[in-house]
Design an enzyme around this catalytic site. Structure first.
Site, PDB file in Angstrom:
ATOM      1  N   ASP A 307      -9.146   7.153  -2.798  1.00 35.90           N
ATOM      2  CA  ASP A 307      -9.577   6.271  -1.714  1.00 35.90           C
ATOM      3  C   ASP A 307     -11.088   6.088  -1.876  1.00 35.90           C
ATOM      4  O   ASP A 307     -11.726   6.678  -2.750  1.00 35.90           O
ATOM      5  CB  ASP A 307      -9.164   6.814  -0.338  1.00 35.90           C
ATOM      6  CG  ASP A 307      -9.088   5.674   0.696  1.00 35.90           C
ATOM      7  OD1 ASP A 307      -9.637   4.587   0.433  1.00 35.90           O
ATOM      8  OD2 ASP A 307      -8.488   5.865   1.769  1.00 35.90           O
TER       9      ASP A 307
HETATM   10  C1  BGC Z   1      -9.208   2.884   3.221  1.00 33.60           C
HETATM   11  C2  BGC Z   1      -8.118   2.358   2.326  1.00 33.60           C
HETATM   12  C3  BGC Z   1      -8.512   1.044   1.722  1.00 33.60           C
HETATM   13  C4  BGC Z   1      -9.828   1.228   0.978  1.00 33.60           C
HETATM   14  C5  BGC Z   1     -10.303  -0.040   0.317  1.00 33.60           C
HETATM   15  C6  BGC Z   1     -10.555   2.885   2.521  1.00 33.60           C
HETATM   16  O1  BGC Z   1     -11.582   3.177   3.386  1.00 33.60           O
HETATM   17  O2  BGC Z   1      -8.884   4.190   3.631  1.00 33.60           O
HETATM   18  O3  BGC Z   1      -6.928   2.221   3.066  1.00 33.60           O
HETATM   19  O4  BGC Z   1      -7.513   0.592   0.867  1.00 33.60           O
HETATM   20  O5  BGC Z   1     -10.816   1.640   1.904  1.00 33.60           O
HETATM   21  O6  BGC Z   1     -10.700  -0.979   1.225  1.00 33.60           O
END
Ligand code: BGC
Length: 764
Positions: A307
């Site tokens: 993530d």
């Molecule tokens: C979130 C994810 C997301 C990623 C990209 C993160 O902060 O937890 O769900 O896909 O950002 O935007």
């Protein structure tokens, strides 16, 4: 630094742009002439051919180029987390980046692809990822709302439409579906998932993957799915985002992991790890999850993305002293791609060269990423997803808006309707009040992709169109700001001169989604006071709620005659609500999550264990039983609950046999009738309870459901098949198998459905 390039819609054009070098590397230089204008015909689908191409490319890559494929960077302007300002163009041009996120639109994805292809040595195309959570431009109801429809084909269709729009805008990869089971409404991201139940969650997870990936990843109207967040993110302590999770392995395997498995079985080839630490090990360094469960037990062959900066977060998580150690831990655990973390690009080459980590992992990870690029056809035509003409034509098609409206209608849940307050009479004069009655942005909810407020139709607009301008008196009443009662007088005056009040209340969109957690689940600001003031006029009051989570509704229910839960209903939210309020359509949504009476009951969910001292639901509090002094154990509204303007009756429920052999099947049949005076849909829900087992058994478990549309007076035959595998559960030794014993069966319109029979699962 980019050189001007012609439009590249065809294979020939793609070849001019440098992709020719990549094709040559892959042994694809001599494509049959007949296919020259049909790029998709040249995209390999045979796994052996794909593997051969990947191996051939891998053999030519330097260590740095391989590591480059593991690096994903975000556009600076659309960042979805804390970002460092670096020279992205230089990084992409040097081949030190395999994927980008948050680059939006055909023109921009083309621009960045050109940079990668024009300057890097091996000309490996970039993979563009984006959060396509509940629509790209046409915004469907917030995911929790979609789950309330229990309409699996409609949910699949929403992702098909989202994929068609996103892929036309250059997006090849969606960071979805989000399949985190959540039992805590304080957590802001409960809005993004499918609620509290694993069975429903699995069905929706698989449907979303099918919708995204449509007829195959070689098609230009599909996006590659990424199931997230692995794992147990929905179990963050105290409902606070990013917090610790402590989930026993038995619960992990029983409750939280199955939707991931369902998504992978449906074809998801990428997985995103969760931010949280799980039982002491952050998911980004969790080899139990990534190696043992995902790769060894489930045979996952795709790739895992971190993530946002979650690898570098191993340092504040206190398991890595520095970036180098964070790199080692994540890489060894099996995280393949580093999202916006800059950890792999900084430390991995050194770790491999010094022999601190094995390079075997690297080839596996790079191969999986290259395989995805080959399958997406990027080596045949790297611009096949970046066509501005297709982009323009794909957005907001009338059929997409229609699908969004229907799903919005189906997602709304009627929670109260006293004395037939709803539907509104077509001749009624309505006072339309509240901060959400005319707020287009709020309709879209959080993570709304490229949805625009200007595309969204509010309830004010739609109801005015339906009833006529002289029948709708609009007054905002108040904003969400504490102390703002400036609009109360106008709202009360509008109520006094109308037949009925429709108050559109709830949470602003930014109260849910990532990082937006709450300790109070009430209506923010002066909304409760506004509702009391409206109630005091003596006019019937209908509340329409927009919110991303279950709220505590005691006071709200006491001050209204009817309550319709609308979640965030999306671009077509207003027209959907107007149809529901005026009775053109009967509400049919059913709660995918329990609504508590009080925050102190959380976590509260329908499939809990009994305890050794169960408090009977239908009796007053008994001392020394499992209960509270001040609030009953029962929820305000149970899982699966939802009313309609018509009524339904289940009859003739039977089991095909009192026994079920281990190699057999049992059929549950019944008749479902629409006994009311309007057409409507019911969601028939089948629950079981195993009376005894080697580990404690839940009071009920959903095992089947059917959403059925019935005209007034119509009835239909229902049939559910139960096999021993449907009764399997996780044992103390982590095996998953059914256990012989006695079962009760319940069938009805919610999780409090009556018992309709019992059977015995026979030993082998
Ligand atoms: C979130 C994810 C997301 C990623 C990209 C993160 O902060 O937890 O769900 O896909 O950002 O935007």
């Amino acid at each position: 630094m980019t050189r001007p390039l012609p439009r590249f819609g065809t294979l020939r054009a793609a070849l001019r742009c440098g992709a020719i070098a990549a094709l040559a590397l892959l042994g694809l230089s001599a494509l049959p002439a007949a296919r020259a204008t049909d790029a998709s015909a040249a995209i390999p689908t045979d796994p052996a051919v794909i593997d051969a191409q990947v191996s051939s490319l891998l053999a030519q890559m330097t260590l740095e180029e391989k590591i480059g494929q593991l690096v994903q960077v975000s556009s600076l302007s659309n960042a979805t987390g804390p970002i460092e300002r670096t020279n992205l163009e230089e990084q992409v041009a040097s081949g030190q980046c395999g994927s980008m996120l948050n680059i939006i639109g055909a023109a921009d994805t083309r621009k960045w692809q050109e940079i990668a292809l024009s300057h890097s040595r091996l000309k490996i195309p970039l993979l563009f990822g984006y959060d396509v959570i509940h629509g790209y431009r046409t915004i469907f109801p917030m995911n929790l709302g979609q789950a309330a429809s229990w309409d699996i084909p409609a949910i699949e269709q929403s992702e098909r439409i989202a994929a068609t729009e996103a892929s036309a805008a250059g997006i090849q990869w969606a960071f979805a579906p989000m399949v985190d089971i959540a039992r805590d409404p304080r957590w802001g991201r409960i809005a993004e998932g499918s609620g509290e139940d694993t069975f429903l969650g699995c069905a929706i997870a698989a449907a979303r993957v099918r919708g995204f990936q449509g007829g195959g990843l070689d098609r230009t109207d599909t996006v590659m799915a990424c199931v997230k967040h692995f794992a147990a993110y929905g179990a963050v302590q105290a409902g606070r985002d990013y917090n610790t999770t402590d989930v026993p392995e038995i619960t992990l395997r029983q409750v939280y992991l199955p939707p991931f498995k369902a998504a992978i079985d449906a074809g998801a080839q990428t997985v995103m790890v969760a931010f949280n630490d799980l039982n002491g090990v952050p998911c980004s360094a969790n080899s139990f999850l990534l190696d043992q469960v995902l790769r060894r037990e489930w045979g996952f062959k795709g790739f895992v993305v971190s993530d946002w900066k979650s690898i570098s977060q191993l340092i504040p998580h206190t398991i890595a002293a520095d970036g180098r150690q964070a790199c080692l831990l994540a890489y060894n655990a099996g995280v393949d791609m580093d999202m916006e973390g800059r950890i792999y690009q900084t430390y991995l080459a050194g770790l491999i060269r010094s022999g601190k980590v094995s390079s075997a992992h690297l080839d596996r990870a790079v191969s999986a990423i290259l395989r995805a690029k080959v399958e997406r056809g990027l080596f045949v035509d790297p611009y096949r997803f970046s066509d501005p003409a297709r982009e323009k034509a794909a957005m907001l098609r009338p059929s997409s808006l229609e699908a969004a409206r229907v799903l919005a209608e189906e997602s709304c849940v009627l929670l109260k309707n006293d004395a037939g307050a709803l539907p509104l009479a077509r001749t009624a004069h309505v006072a339309l009040v509240g901060p959400l009655a005319d707020s287009a942005r709020d309709l879209l909810g959080s993570w709304a992709g490229q949805g625009r407020a200007s595309d969204a139709v509010t309830l004010r607009t739609a109801l005015t169109k339906t009833l006529g301008a002289d029948h709708v008196a609009y007054a905002e009443g108040c904003s969400f700001k504490p102390g703002d009662r400036s609009g109360f007088d106008a709202a009360v005056a509008a109520a006094r001169k109308s037949d009925v009040v429709v108050a559109v209340l709830g949470e602003p969109w930014y109260f849910s989604g990532e990082g937006n957690c709450r300790t109070h689940l009430d209506l923010p600001g002066e909304q409760p006071a506004l509702l009391r003031a409206l109630r005091a006029t003596g006019k019937p009051v209908v509340v329409v709620l927009m919110n991303g989570r279950p709220l505590v509704l005691g006071d709200t229910l006491a001050n209204c005659d009817a309550l319709l839960e609308a979640w965030y209903p999306g671009t077509q939210g207003g027209p959907a609500l107007a149809k529901l309020l005026t009775g053109a359509v009967s509400p049919s949504g059913k709660l995918p999550v329990t609504f508590p009476r009080d925050v102190g009951q959380i976590p509260i969910f329908y499939n809990h264990m009994t305890t050794g001292r169960p408090q009977p639901d239908d009796q007053p509090r008994i001392q020394y039983k499992s209960n509270y002094l001040d609030v009953p154990n029962t929820p305000q509204f149970p899982f699966g609950y939802g009313l309609s303007y018509t009524s339904f009756a289940f009859s003739n429920a039977r089991l095909s046999s009192p026994t079920l052999p281990m190699n057999g099947a049992l059929t549950v049949t019944a008749t479902l009738a629409n006994t009311g005076s309007r057409d409507g849909a019911e969601v028939a829900q089948l629950y079981i309870r195993q009376l005894w087992g080697s580990v404690t058994r839940p009071v009920r478990e959903l095992k089947g459901f059917r959403r059925v549309m019935l005209r007034k007076g119509e009835s239909t035959a229902l049939s559910f098949t139960l096999r021993p595998s449907d009764l399997a559960f996780v044992h103390s030794d982590m095996t998953n198998a059914p256990e012989p014993g006695r079962f009760e069966v319940f069938l009805g319109g919610d999780s409090k459905a009556p018992k309709i029979g019992e059977f015995t699962l026979l030993p082998r």
